[in-house]
Design a protein around this motif. Structure first.
Motif, PDB file in Angstrom:
ATOM      1  N   HIS A  86       0.865  -1.180   0.000  1.00 15.44           N
ATOM      2  CA  HIS A  86       0.000   0.000   0.000  1.00 15.44           C
ATOM      3  C   HIS A  86       0.900   1.228   0.000  1.00 15.44           C
ATOM      4  O   HIS A  86       1.560   1.534   0.997  1.00 15.44           O
ATOM      5  CB  HIS A  86      -0.912  -0.004   1.227  1.00 15.44           C
ATOM      6  CG  HIS A  86      -1.930   1.094   1.216  1.00 15.44           C
ATOM      7  ND1 HIS A  86      -2.953   1.166   2.144  1.00 15.44           N
ATOM      8  CD2 HIS A  86      -2.103   2.169   0.391  1.00 15.44           C
ATOM      9  CE1 HIS A  86      -3.691   2.224   1.888  1.00 15.44           C
ATOM     10  NE2 HIS A  86      -3.182   2.858   0.844  1.00 15.44           N
ATOM     11  N   ALA A  87       0.947   1.920  -1.123  1.00 13.12           N
ATOM     12  CA  ALA A  87       1.800   3.099  -1.280  1.00 13.12           C
ATOM     13  C   ALA A  87       0.993   4.359  -1.024  1.00 13.12           C
ATOM     14  O   ALA A  87      -0.222   4.403  -1.259  1.00 13.12           O
ATOM     15  CB  ALA A  87       2.406   3.135  -2.680  1.00 13.12           C
ATOM     16  N   HIS A  88       1.687   5.405  -0.589  1.00 14.42           N
ATOM     17  CA  HIS A  88       1.015   6.653  -0.244  1.00 14.42           C
ATOM     18  C   HIS A  88       1.602   7.847  -0.995  1.00 14.42           C
ATOM     19  O   HIS A  88       1.543   8.984  -0.522  1.00 14.42           O
ATOM     20  CB  HIS A  88       1.091   6.874   1.271  1.00 14.42           C
ATOM     21  CG  HIS A  88       0.338   5.836   2.041  1.00 14.42           C
ATOM     22  ND1 HIS A  88      -0.989   5.970   2.381  1.00 14.42           N
ATOM     23  CD2 HIS A  88       0.717   4.618   2.506  1.00 14.42           C
ATOM     24  CE1 HIS A  88      -1.387   4.892   3.033  1.00 14.42           C
ATOM     25  NE2 HIS A  88      -0.372   4.058   3.117  1.00 14.42           N
ATOM     26  N   HIS A  89       2.125   7.585  -2.183  1.00 17.24           N
ATOM     27  CA  HIS A  89       2.656   8.629  -3.060  1.00 17.24           C
ATOM     28  C   HIS A  89       2.800   8.013  -4.443  1.00 17.24           C
ATOM     29  O   HIS A  89       3.113   6.819  -4.560  1.00 17.24           O
ATOM     30  CB  HIS A  89       4.008   9.120  -2.542  1.00 17.24           C
ATOM     31  CG  HIS A  89       4.536  10.326  -3.253  1.00 17.24           C
ATOM     32  ND1 HIS A  89       5.202  10.237  -4.457  1.00 17.24           N
ATOM     33  CD2 HIS A  89       4.491  11.646  -2.930  1.00 17.24           C
ATOM     34  CE1 HIS A  89       5.553  11.453  -4.860  1.00 17.24           C
ATOM     35  NE2 HIS A  89       5.131  12.321  -3.954  1.00 17.24           N
ATOM     36  N   PRO A  90       2.579   8.792  -5.524  1.00 17.07           N
ATOM     37  CA  PRO A  90       2.715   8.212  -6.871  1.00 17.07           C
ATOM     38  C   PRO A  90       4.068   7.559  -7.127  1.00 17.07           C
ATOM     39  O   PRO A  90       4.133   6.483  -7.730  1.00 17.07           O
ATOM     40  CB  PRO A  90       2.484   9.422  -7.785  1.00 17.07           C
ATOM     41  CG  PRO A  90       1.570  10.305  -7.001  1.00 17.07           C
ATOM     42  CD  PRO A  90       2.027  10.163  -5.570  1.00 17.07           C
TER      43      PRO A  90
END
Length: 373
Positions: A94-98
């Motif tokens: 789960h990433a929180h930046h492009p």
């Protein structure tokens, strides 16, 4: 499941990611989930050398522009650091930046990658006067949304208004989920108090996008009308010197306190009366929910995620962007009528506890994660 929460930089600055992700990780771990945090240290600069290739557009058309070149180098650095540090496989990332999302999918193509987009970098750059709307930098940064849509497994954002904003840059915006930020109530301890003079507080990075020039001009109007207040400004940034000069020009420097950066402003906020931030844009505006949980009355602009949090006259007040006079009238209302101010704060607190609880985010994320089991 073994899940990696991939941030951009470490969660050290105030904002939606820092206010939420480490607490999400802690809660999931306590429930028996395996979850880890990963980010790019700020000291990593210029280490990556691997060529960057996007599938939906050729970024090299935009090369030679300082902002684009810096973005691409940061992408390369994230690749370098990820290869160096991540040696195990995960069930979900789960990433929180492009950048985090695209790099993780590049290096772990078989792993489901979810990306939450918390804010608009390009809009912030435009509002801060660093790039031109529809210029090359703007085009490059918005094309990244289409790249994300094509490559990652799920896109999420933090408000319906920001989902609408993204719809101009993707093929199918209906595939974008919306999970508003949530906050651990244990971090917030409202304090019963009576301030003889109304205490305003704002917490933000000191940049033009946050509209603090509008706030200082509005407070100047209050001063000229003989209305007492103290304005507390928590945060730092490139606009600080200009804002201090404006406070002097508005004859409110003695009524204004510039604190600089503070790691945990939520420990400070409960002692004040009104949270005010006239942002020119906000994808969500986490600090409004945090202020509500501190039992403060809310005053904000009618934009983005702020307008989704505040129902005008019910749990806060909304004013147009850049309208110092209307802002001054809203602030006058909460100065002269403590009962009205108290009722706004109480209603804001009740809504925030119900709508922006961390438990609600955990339930929504659990539902998303379980789709990829």
């Amino acid at each position: 499941m073994n899940i990696l929460q991939a941030l951009f930089f470490p969660p050290e600055q105030p904002g939606g990611v820092s206010s939420m992700v480490p607490y999400i990780l802690d809660r999931f771990n306590k429930k028996g989930w395996e979850m880890e945090l990963f980010s790019l240290p700020k000291r990593i600069r210029g280490k990556g050398t691997e060529e960057v290739v996007f599938t939906t557009f050729d970024w090299r058309k935009y090369a030679g522009n300082p902002i684009v070149d810096k973005y691409i180098q940061t992408y390369k650095d994230y690749v370098w650091w990820t290869k160096l540090r991540l040696t195990k496989k995960y069930d979900i990332i789960h990433a929180h930046h492009p950048i985090a999302g695209l790099v993780m999918k590049q290096l772990h193509p078989e792993t489901p990658v979810i990306v939450t987009i918390h804010s608009s970098f390009e809009k912030e750059l435009i509002l801060n006067g660093r790039i031109e709307e529809n210029g090359l930098e703007h085009q490059f940064l918005t094309l990244l949304y289409g790249e994300l849509e094509a490559r990652v497994d799920q896109m999420i954002t933090v408000s319906n208004s920001f989902k609408q904003y993204l719809s101009d840059f993707v093929q199918d915006s209906e595939r974008i989920g919306v999970i508003p930020n949530g906050f651990d109530e244990k971090r917030f301890r409202p304090i019963s108090h009576e301030n003889q003079v109304t205490q305003f507080i704002t917490v933000c990075r000191l940049v033009p996008a946050k509209g603090l020039d509008t706030l200082l001009i509005a407070c100047g109007e209050l001063k000229r009308r003989g209305l007492p207040f103290v304005l507390h400004i928590i945060g730092d940034g490139p606009s600080r010197q200009e804002l201090e000069k404006l406070a002097i020009e508005q004859n409110i420097y003695e009524d204004t306190i510039f604190y600089g950066y503070m790691l945990h402003p939520e420990e400070f906020m409960p002692f004040f009366d009104v949270f005010v931030l006239p942002s020119r844009a906000e994808a969500f505006g986490s600090v409004f929910a945090e202020a509500a949980l501190c039992w403060l009355a809310l005053v904000g602009t009618n934009v983005g995620g702020i307008a989704e949090q505040i129902e005008h006259g019910h749990n806060g007040l909304l004013v147009p962007v850049g309208d110092a006079h209307t802002l001054s009238l809203a602030l006058e209302k909460v100065i002269i009528d403590p009962t009205f101010r108290y009722n706004l704060a109480r209603t804001a607190w009740e809504k925030a506890k119900k709508t922006y609880s961390l438990n609600r985010v955990l339930r929504q994320l659990k539902s998303v994660y379980e789709r990829y089991q």
